[in-house]
Every structure is written in C-alpha cells, then in structure tokens.
Design a protein around this motif. Structure first.
Motif, PDB file in Angstrom:
ATOM      1  N   TRP A  89       0.859  -1.244   0.150  1.00 11.15           N
ATOM      2  CA  TRP A  89      -0.287  -0.099   0.036  1.00 11.15           C
ATOM      3  C   TRP A  89       0.946   1.428  -0.024  1.00 11.15           C
ATOM      4  CZ3 TRP A  89      -5.152  -0.382  -0.678  1.00 11.15           C
ATOM      5  CH2 TRP A  89      -5.773  -1.812  -0.597  1.00 11.15           C
ATOM      6  N   LYS A  90       0.324   2.379  -0.508  1.00 14.03           N
ATOM      7  CA  LYS A  90       0.983   3.612  -0.595  1.00 14.03           C
ATOM      8  C   LYS A  90      -0.071   4.569  -0.425  1.00 14.03           C
ATOM      9  CE  LYS A  90       2.493   6.937  -4.122  1.00 14.03           C
ATOM     10  NZ  LYS A  90       2.721   7.026  -5.497  1.00 14.03           N
ATOM     11  N   LEU A  91       0.239   5.587   0.576  1.00 17.07           N
ATOM     12  CA  LEU A  91      -0.674   6.614   1.296  1.00 17.07           C
ATOM     13  C   LEU A  91       0.083   7.685   1.054  1.00 17.07           C
ATOM     14  CD1 LEU A  91      -3.249   7.134   2.716  1.00 17.07           C
ATOM     15  CD2 LEU A  91      -1.849   7.406   4.804  1.00 17.07           C
ATOM     16  N   VAL A  92      -0.653   8.839   0.335  1.00 16.48           N
ATOM     17  CA  VAL A  92      -0.122  10.052   0.005  1.00 16.48           C
ATOM     18  C   VAL A  92      -0.816  11.215   0.528  1.00 16.48           C
ATOM     19  CG1 VAL A  92       0.658  11.862  -1.887  1.00 16.48           C
ATOM     20  CG2 VAL A  92       0.873   9.394  -2.412  1.00 16.48           C
ATOM     21  N   CYS A  93      -0.150  11.905   1.549  1.00 18.80           N
ATOM     22  CA  CYS A  93      -0.690  13.157   2.134  1.00 18.80           C
ATOM     23  C   CYS A  93      -0.592  14.223   1.531  1.00 18.80           C
ATOM     24  CB  CYS A  93      -0.408  13.212   3.727  1.00 18.80           C
ATOM     25  SG  CYS A  93      -1.049  14.726   4.573  1.00 18.80           S
ATOM     26  N   THR A  94      -1.725  15.234   1.034  1.00 13.87           N
ATOM     27  CA  THR A  94      -1.453  16.272   0.117  1.00 13.87           C
ATOM     28  C   THR A  94      -2.254  17.563   1.126  1.00 13.87           C
ATOM     29  OG1 THR A  94      -1.525  15.043  -1.962  1.00 13.87           O
ATOM     30  CG2 THR A  94      -1.888  17.518  -1.985  1.00 13.87           C
ATOM     31  N   PRO A  95      -1.351  18.425   1.536  1.00 12.86           N
ATOM     32  CA  PRO A  95      -1.974  19.941   2.080  1.00 12.86           C
ATOM     33  C   PRO A  95      -2.938  20.287   1.376  1.00 12.86           C
ATOM     34  CG  PRO A  95       0.332  19.434   2.643  1.00 12.86           C
ATOM     35  CD  PRO A  95      -0.007  18.494   1.753  1.00 12.86           C
ATOM     36  N   ARG A 141      -5.758  18.018   5.350  1.00 13.54           N
ATOM     37  CA  ARG A 141      -4.842  17.252   4.728  1.00 13.54           C
ATOM     38  C   ARG A 141      -5.872  16.328   3.592  1.00 13.54           C
ATOM     39  NH1 ARG A 141      -1.318  15.740  10.100  1.00 13.54           N
ATOM     40  NH2 ARG A 141       0.002  17.451   9.825  1.00 13.54           N
ATOM     41  N   HIS A 142      -5.392  15.932   2.477  1.00 13.23           N
ATOM     42  CA  HIS A 142      -6.054  15.093   1.796  1.00 13.23           C
ATOM     43  C   HIS A 142      -5.140  13.767   1.707  1.00 13.23           C
ATOM     44  CE1 HIS A 142      -6.679  13.142  -2.318  1.00 13.23           C
ATOM     45  NE2 HIS A 142      -7.852  13.230  -2.210  1.00 13.23           N
ATOM     46  N   PHE A 143      -5.669  12.504   1.734  1.00 14.92           N
ATOM     47  CA  PHE A 143      -5.013  11.425   1.915  1.00 14.92           C
ATOM     48  C   PHE A 143      -5.377  10.487   0.549  1.00 14.92           C
ATOM     49  CE2 PHE A 143      -4.506  12.751   6.133  1.00 14.92           C
ATOM     50  CZ  PHE A 143      -3.446  12.438   6.258  1.00 14.92           C
ATOM     51  N   GLY A 144      -4.659  10.180  -0.319  1.00 21.08           N
ATOM     52  CA  GLY A 144      -4.901   9.199  -1.306  1.00 21.08           C
ATOM     53  C   GLY A 144      -4.331   7.796  -1.033  1.00 21.08           C
ATOM     54  N   LEU A 145      -4.946   6.896  -1.400  1.00 20.83           N
ATOM     55  CA  LEU A 145      -4.616   5.524  -0.958  1.00 20.83           C
ATOM     56  C   LEU A 145      -4.555   4.683  -2.231  1.00 20.83           C
ATOM     57  CD1 LEU A 145      -4.184   3.257   1.322  1.00 20.83           C
ATOM     58  CD2 LEU A 145      -6.493   2.848   1.061  1.00 20.83           C
ATOM     59  N   PHE A 146      -3.454   3.941  -2.364  1.00 24.28           N
ATOM     60  CA  PHE A 146      -3.345   3.047  -3.654  1.00 24.28           C
ATOM     61  C   PHE A 146      -2.575   1.698  -3.366  1.00 24.28           C
ATOM     62  CE2 PHE A 146      -2.394   7.651  -4.058  1.00 24.28           C
ATOM     63  CZ  PHE A 146      -3.397   8.016  -5.137  1.00 24.28           C
ATOM     64  N   PRO A 159       0.638   0.295 -10.213  1.00 25.33           N
ATOM     65  CA  PRO A 159       2.063   0.564  -9.636  1.00 25.33           C
ATOM     66  C   PRO A 159       2.177   2.437  -9.595  1.00 25.33           C
ATOM     67  CG  PRO A 159       2.092  -0.314 -11.545  1.00 25.33           C
ATOM     68  CD  PRO A 159       0.503  -0.510 -10.937  1.00 25.33           C
ATOM     69  N   HIS A 160       1.339   2.884 -10.558  1.00 25.12           N
ATOM     70  CA  HIS A 160       1.583   4.302 -10.990  1.00 25.12           C
ATOM     71  C   HIS A 160       0.410   5.038 -10.049  1.00 25.12           C
ATOM     72  CE1 HIS A 160       4.830   3.259 -13.706  1.00 25.12           C
ATOM     73  NE2 HIS A 160       3.836   2.717 -14.385  1.00 25.12           N
ATOM     74  N   GLY A 161      -0.223   4.367  -9.293  1.00 24.96           N
ATOM     75  CA  GLY A 161      -1.136   5.401  -8.360  1.00 24.96           C
ATOM     76  C   GLY A 161      -2.183   6.001  -9.107  1.00 24.96           C
ATOM     77  N   GLU A 162      -3.014   5.342  -9.960  1.00 20.51           N
ATOM     78  CA  GLU A 162      -4.036   5.902 -10.698  1.00 20.51           C
ATOM     79  C   GLU A 162      -5.396   5.850 -10.185  1.00 20.51           C
ATOM     80  OE1 GLU A 162      -2.736   5.775 -15.391  1.00 20.51           O
ATOM     81  OE2 GLU A 162      -1.890   3.848 -14.204  1.00 20.51           O
ATOM     82  N   HIS A 163      -5.227   5.034  -9.214  1.00 22.22           N
ATOM     83  CA  HIS A 163      -6.914   4.644  -8.832  1.00 22.22           C
ATOM     84  C   HIS A 163      -6.754   4.806  -7.282  1.00 22.22           C
ATOM     85  CE1 HIS A 163      -7.656   3.320 -12.723  1.00 22.22           C
ATOM     86  NE2 HIS A 163      -6.551   2.324 -12.667  1.00 22.22           N
ATOM     87  N   ASP A 164      -7.526   5.820  -6.681  1.00 16.76           N
ATOM     88  CA  ASP A 164      -7.760   6.068  -5.488  1.00 16.76           C
ATOM     89  C   ASP A 164      -8.490   5.366  -4.606  1.00 16.76           C
ATOM     90  OD1 ASP A 164      -7.547   7.261  -2.723  1.00 16.76           O
ATOM     91  OD2 ASP A 164      -8.012   9.235  -3.369  1.00 16.76           O
ATOM     92  N   LEU A 165      -8.037   4.705  -3.679  1.00 17.26           N
ATOM     93  CA  LEU A 165      -8.903   3.771  -2.808  1.00 17.26           C
ATOM     94  C   LEU A 165      -9.109   4.053  -1.415  1.00 17.26           C
ATOM     95  CD1 LEU A 165      -7.359   0.378  -4.034  1.00 17.26           C
ATOM     96  CD2 LEU A 165      -9.358   1.368  -5.001  1.00 17.26           C
ATOM     97  N   ALA A 166      -9.151   5.417  -1.195  1.00 14.59           N
ATOM     98  CA  ALA A 166      -9.220   5.957   0.146  1.00 14.59           C
ATOM     99  C   ALA A 166     -10.679   5.690   0.607  1.00 14.59           C
ATOM    100  CB  ALA A 166      -8.872   7.611   0.229  1.00 14.59           C
ATOM    101  N   ALA A 167     -11.681   6.092  -0.347  1.00 15.58           N
ATOM    102  CA  ALA A 167     -13.037   6.108  -0.090  1.00 15.58           C
ATOM    103  C   ALA A 167     -13.542   4.324   0.181  1.00 15.58           C
ATOM    104  CB  ALA A 167     -13.867   6.797  -0.887  1.00 15.58           C
ATOM    105  N   ALA A 168     -12.933   3.685  -0.615  1.00 15.81           N
ATOM    106  CA  ALA A 168     -13.377   2.308  -0.751  1.00 15.81           C
ATOM    107  C   ALA A 168     -12.852   1.376   0.303  1.00 15.81           C
ATOM    108  CB  ALA A 168     -13.048   1.672  -2.431  1.00 15.81           C
ATOM    109  N   ARG A 169     -11.610   1.764   0.847  1.00 17.08           N
ATOM    110  CA  ARG A 169     -10.942   0.893   1.827  1.00 17.08           C
ATOM    111  C   ARG A 169     -10.547   1.515   3.126  1.00 17.08           C
ATOM    112  NH1 ARG A 169      -8.996  -3.786   0.040  1.00 17.08           N
ATOM    113  NH2 ARG A 169      -8.783  -4.352   1.956  1.00 17.08           N
TER     114      ARG A 169
END
Length: 705
Positions: A638-644, A650-655, A661-671
């Motif tokens: 898993w990869k978590l990216v925090c963007t102020p 803080r916005h969090f994107g989960l991949f 591998p290129h982080g094109e589908h954010d799963l934060a809401a789904a997982r």
C-alpha cells in the motif's frame, strides 16, 4: 583582429542575453553586481591575449607556406590569410566539441550545423575517423608548427619548446586531487575494510540492466545495455531491489544518507537552507565520516557540481574535492565565461584551471571523466598507505538536463532525431526560475520528444557505468579489490513521463515511486551474492556499515542495520518507507485538490551576501513551504499520499501497488479499514517524528486488495 572581434561579439551576446532574461535574478545582476560583471569581462582579456600569442605561434608556419605559394604577398592579403586561418582553427575546434563536449553546443541554432557536417561520416566509421580527425591531426599539426619554429628561430626555438614541455609536465601533475597522508596502522594490526560509495545524481533503481531494464535501442554499441559494468558487479554482490530515499533532493538526501536521519530530524528540508539552519544541523548530527575518521579512516568526498553541497555541509569529511556549490557569483561568472565562448573552447584543461580557477566550479568543466581520473589517482596513492579509507564519490551523470558527450548522448536515441532535445533536455531557465506552469508545458511534449529524453537518460547511465568500470579496474590494479566494500547507489531517482508525472524529482508523490527509488548494490568481499526484494531505506546504510566494520552507532541515528541479513543470521523483512517532497519548483496538480499557493523560485529565495552569496529560502516562506509538502508512507502493498490543501486540511490518497503501481486509482473511500491505520502512522511520523513498523500498523497482517 580575429580575437578582438570575438571579444566584442561576446560582450554584445552577454548584454543581449541579460536584457532578454526576465527573472528577478538577472535584473539583480544588472542593478547590484554590474561592477563584478565588468571585472569578470576584463579578466577574460587575459584569455584573448594568450590565444592571440599562441595562435600567431601555431598559425604562422601555415600562413608563411600559403603566402610562399602565392603571387599575392601584400600586407593586407597576408592579414586576410591570417584571419581565414584563425577562423578555420576556430571552426575546427568547435567541430571537435561534437566529439568531446557536445553539451557546449546546446543551442540548436548554433550546434546543428556542426552535427550535420559530421553526419556524412558513416556511423560505423565515426570512431576511427574521429580518432584521426580530432586526436592524430592536432598532434601532427602541432608538431609541424613546433618544428618550423625551431628551425626558423634556432636556439630560441629549442628554448621555447623546452619551456613548453616543462610547463606541460608540471601542469599535468595537478590533474588529480591529492589525498592526505595519515599514519599507518601498527604492525600486526588488522586493516579494516575500505568503503567506497559510487553514486550518480538522479540514477533510478529500476533503470539498470541488473534490475531488468532494457533500452528501446539495443543494436550495435547499445547491445550491451545501459549498465554492463554495474551489472557484472551486481552479479557478484548483494543487490536490494527496493531502496528508497526519504526525500528526492540532493543535499537533503545526502545528509540523510550520511547521518541516518530523516530531513525533519536533521533539519535541512529544502535545497536552499540559510547559515543558521546548516549550523544547527551540523550541531545536531553525528555523520558517518566523522565517526570513521575517529577510528583511523581517511575520509573524502569527491565529485563534480552535484557534490557541491559538501562545501555547505561538510558532514565530517576530512578531504573535500568537489566543485563549488551554487552561489550567485558563480552563476554570474559562468554566464560571462560562457558568453566568451573561446574560454570553454580552449581553456577546458589544466592550464585553463590554473589561469581561471573559477571555471572549475562550473558544471560544464568538472566532468564525470575528470572526477574518475581523480579517483584513479587517489586509489594509486591509497595503495601505498596501509590505512582504510571511506570515500563518497558523487557524479552528476544522470542529472537533468541529461547532457553527456559522444558516444553516450546518441547511443540509445533515434539516429534520425533532429529536435530541440538532441544533446539534452531543452531547458528554459526563465520558466524554471520565474514560472510555475512547467507541468503543463512538459506534459505537452509529443511522444518522439519523450522517447528522446528517455534515450538521453539511458546514455547518461552508460556514462556513469563506464566511470564505475574504470574505478573498479583501478581498485583491482592497485590490489585494493579484496578489502574494499563497494556500494553503487544514488541520491534519488527521476520521473521520466510515467503515468501521472513528467520530469523532475522531489516535487511530487503522484504516479509511481521512481523519484525516491535508488539502486543499492553492496559488494562486500566474502559475502555471497544475492538479491533481496524486501524494502530498505537510505537511512539504513550507515548503521549497516557501522555494524560491519565494528564501530558503535550513535543513538541519534534513526536507520536500522541490516548487517544480520548479509551475514545470514537474520531473515529480511519489509521496512516502511516514510518520505516528504523537497523544494517546490513545481507544485504538481492533484485531482480535486486546491493546493496551498507558493510563488516561483525567484520569489521564494533571496541571495545572502554574508553567506558566500548563497541562494537561501526567505524566512517568510519557511513554515509555508514545510506545511505545503506532500508526505508519503509505503508498506509492502500500500501507498498513502498526504497532500495539504489550501483550506488547511489534509487530503489522503490510498493506492494498492501490486495492481496499481503508478497510483492511478484512489481507494481511500473504498478501503477505510486500510486508510485509518496508515493515516494514523503517517500523521504520527509527520507530527510527532515517530516511525511505526509495518507490524505496528497492521498487527493482524497487511491486508490485500
């Protein structure tokens, strides 16, 4: 007459370029440092005077032969012949740059004609033709001129030739840097292993042959791939498939490597720190070089302009042989020298460095080959002194704008390519310094240009590979191979138009992790070769080496040794990667997010005359820059990216990396069950400087998709 015209043209060119530049630093140079610029231009007169004398000495025989065979022998006719011969010599020397230093011909409207002249030579014949044309021919011409002068001037001619040989011999001894001699170990004392770190700025961990990478073009000289020497070393070494730097920016990453601390701990969090920040950092850290120096090691940092940060932060190294770090006067001096094109054309040599020492600070002059020659000379000296050494050798090979000499710059590209990126990435310095919209401009590049940029990068890797090969050969030649730990790595990688990114490093965690992924090849004599897929961090390298050579690790170090993995007593486990972005030359867009506004580089930074004219981040922007940084946490899957955001949240994107591998589908809401523990761990690291292990994040095991 010829060089008077050249001097006047250079002044006009410099004035025109200065007026055409629109960033505030060019205006500052004109308004505040005009006297310095005038002094630099007056200094260039020395170069023209030397060239006029040498040119007259060398061209006189050919002018006399030409005149002797003609019925037109008047003064003005002879002067015209001299001008024509001088112009021919200038053209020949410029043509020679195509072979030796093509990065000087980066202006398409200036260099293309010279490339077209050499395109008539078949590719297979070029090495031989270039050898005759650019190596044999000048030696023959010089010998002919010397013999003619000796014959014409008798004893004075012999005296001139002898003085020239003595001076040339004396100057040649100054090519390589000299290492300091220290006391040898006591008789019978065990010699600890030497440690040699070879690194190339911006070299990606996935862009080596041993990592499975194959360039698009692979015929002829390109058939060996981008890294045959490094691949051979990796085959008899321990190679880590996943090694990450906590920040993809040279100075900050270099400090993290040597001090085993995160940037938020050692305190240098962007590439333009002020004096107070650097001094506080030096008081806070305990770098490896200082530790090993106290245990009898000779320590040295060796490199070109990318290693210049060692002049700002020495990090305990006793001997520093690197180019001067960027400061405003260096930039102005370089602008003057490059406007006077005869200086790089004729003085990029030992004599030139003695007459104009400032040119050794320029990226164009201290080349990777110069660095390699210095290391070879040092190894020869080290073999004579039974004392262990710890050296960091840092090359600029892979750094933007990916300029290298032949054959590297054309080795992997399309031979028919004639675009703006032929010798390097076409780089608009005004846009980089004074603009914030480079993302859209770089995204607009068509596919052939992207392919050419990637080919240039591959050529840079091959150049570094050849440098590594020469150093390894020198180790063996001097009997040091069997007692030297060799590490091949980088400070960070680079984005190369993968999904979600364009160019650069340390700017974003969008896309994949290639900007933070570095090679990590460790050759330790006696350790069996293997490939370790588990994640390690740059922070872990110095603790590992400290354990291996038997010195105590400082308590302030944050990395974890993996020496037990190498010795076979411990089973490798994946370690979490925590990272942050660096200086925001570009704030890449994140879909649906309004990021905090930061101005361009020339507004964010200023020049501190009291700090060696360094560029420094303005105090008013220090906290804003840190608050605007993206942060990242990677586990095995898993990869978590925090963007102020501009709103202060803080916005969090989960991949999920195995499938994305290129982080094109954010799963934060789904997982949310995956997001919650990762977010808590990342925020603990951001706000409390507390690192959480993967087992601590997922006590029941890491979830799958």
């Amino acid at each position: 007459m010829f060089f008077a015209y050249q001097y006047a043209s250079a002044l006009w060119r410099l004035a025109s370029q200065s007026q055409g530049m629109e960033n505030k630093f060019s205006a500052l140079a004109r308004d505040k440092y005009l006297g310095f610029l005038i002094g630099q231009n007056l200094q260039m007169l020395l170069a023209y005077a030397i060239l006029a004398l040498v040119g007259a000495f060398l061209l006189q025989p050919f002018a006399v032969w030409w005149t002797g065979g003609s019925k037109y022998r008047g003064t003005w006719v002879s002067a015209l012949r001299g001008l024509l011969l001088a112009g021919f010599l200038q053209g020949y020397c410029t043509l020679r740059l195509v072979d030796t230093r093509p990065y000087f011909l980066n202006e398409a409207n200036f260099g293309d004609g010279f490339y077209h002249m050499l395109d008539v030579i078949p590719v297979a014949a070029k090495p031989g033709v270039f050898l005759v044309l650019f190596s044999v021919l000048p030696i023959v011409a010089l010998a002919a001129a010397l013999l003619w002068q000796i014959h014409r001037r008798g004893r004075r001619g012999w005296l001139i030739a002898a003085v020239g040989l003595v001076v040339a011999t004396g100057l040649s001894k100054g090519v390589a840097g000299q290492s300091r001699s220290r006391s040898a170990p006591e008789p019978g004392q065990k010699h600890p292993p030497n440690i040699l770190i070879l690194a190339s700025d911006s070299l990606r961990g996935d862009k080596l042959g041993c990592a499975g990478y194959r360039p698009t073009r692979c015929e002829g000289a390109a058939a060996a791939g981008v890294s045959p020497m490094i691949d051979a070393l990796a085959a008899r070494s321990v190679r880590f498939e996943r090694c990450y730097t906590p920040i993809a920016s040279t100075m900050e990453s270099g400090i993290s490597l040597m001090t085993s601390q995160y940037p938020q701990t050692h305190g240098v969090r962007q590439m333009y720190p002020d004096r107070a920040t650097v001094e506080a950092t030096m008081q806070r850290v305990q770098p490896m070089a200082k530790l090993l120096g106290g245990h009898g090691y000779a320590t040295a940092a060796i490199g070109d302009w990318c290693a210049g940060y060692y002049h700002v932060a020495p990090l305990g190294f006793e001997d520093i042989s690197v180019s001067t770090f960027d400061n405003f006067k260096i930039y102005m001096s370089q602008a003057v020298v490059m406007a006077h094109f005869v200086v790089p054309l004729y003085f990029d040599n030992v004599l030139g460095y003695r007459l104009f020492p400032q040119i050794e600070s320029f990226a164009q002059f201290v080349t990777p080959e110069v660095v390699t020659a210095r290391v070879e000379a040092r190894l020869e000296q080290a073999a004579k002194v039974p004392q262990p050494f710890f050296w960091h050798v840092f090359f600029s090979c892979n750094h933007l704008p990916y300029r290298s000499k032949e054959p590297y710059c054309s080795l992997f590209g399309d031979p028919a390519y004639r675009g703006r990126n032929k010798n390097g990435v076409d780089f608009d310095i005004d846009s980089f310094i004074g603009g914030t919209d480079l993302e859209s401009k770089w995204q607009a590049l068509p596919a052939p240009e992207v392919a050419q940029i990637r080919a240039l990068y591959d050529g840079c890797t091959r150049q570094f590979d050849d440098c590594v090969g020469r150093v390894l050969a020198a180790l063996k030649r001097n009997g040091l191979e069997d007692n030297t730990i060799v590490i091949v790595t980088a400070d960070h990688g680079d984005d190369l138009y993968e999904p979600g990114v364009t160019l650069g490093h340390g700017l974003t965690f969008n896309g994949g992790g290639q900007a933070n992924h570095v090679p990590m090849i460790m050759h330790i004599p006696g350790v069996a070769p293997r490939v370790i897929p588990e994640t390690v961090r740059m922070l872990d390298i110095m603790p590992t080496l400290a354990d291996w050579v038997g010195v105590e690790k400082p308590a302030v170090w944050q990395g974890q040794s993996f020496a037990g993995w190498l010795k076979g007593g411990e089973t490798p486990v994946v370690r979490p990667f925590y990272g942050e972005t660096g200086f925001p030359f570009i704030q890449f867009k994140v879909p649906g997010i309004d990021r905090p506004h930061l101005p361009s580089m020339d507004e964010l930074t200023g020049i501190d005359p009291a700090y060696n004219y360094q560029f420094v981040l303005k105090e008013s922007y220090r906290e804003r820059l840190v608050q605007a940084k993206q942060r990242c946490l990677r586990t095995h899957a898993w990869k978590l990216v925090c963007t102020p955001t501009a709103q202060g949240t803080r916005h969090f994107g989960l991949f999920f990396l195995p499938a994305d591998p290129h982080g094109e589908h954010d799963l934060a809401a789904a997982r949310p069950e995956v997001l919650a523990p990762l977010r808590a761990a990342l925020e603990r690291w951001m706000d409390e400087q507390q690192e959480t292990s993967i087992a601590g994040i997922f006590p029941s095991g890491e979830p799958e998709l």
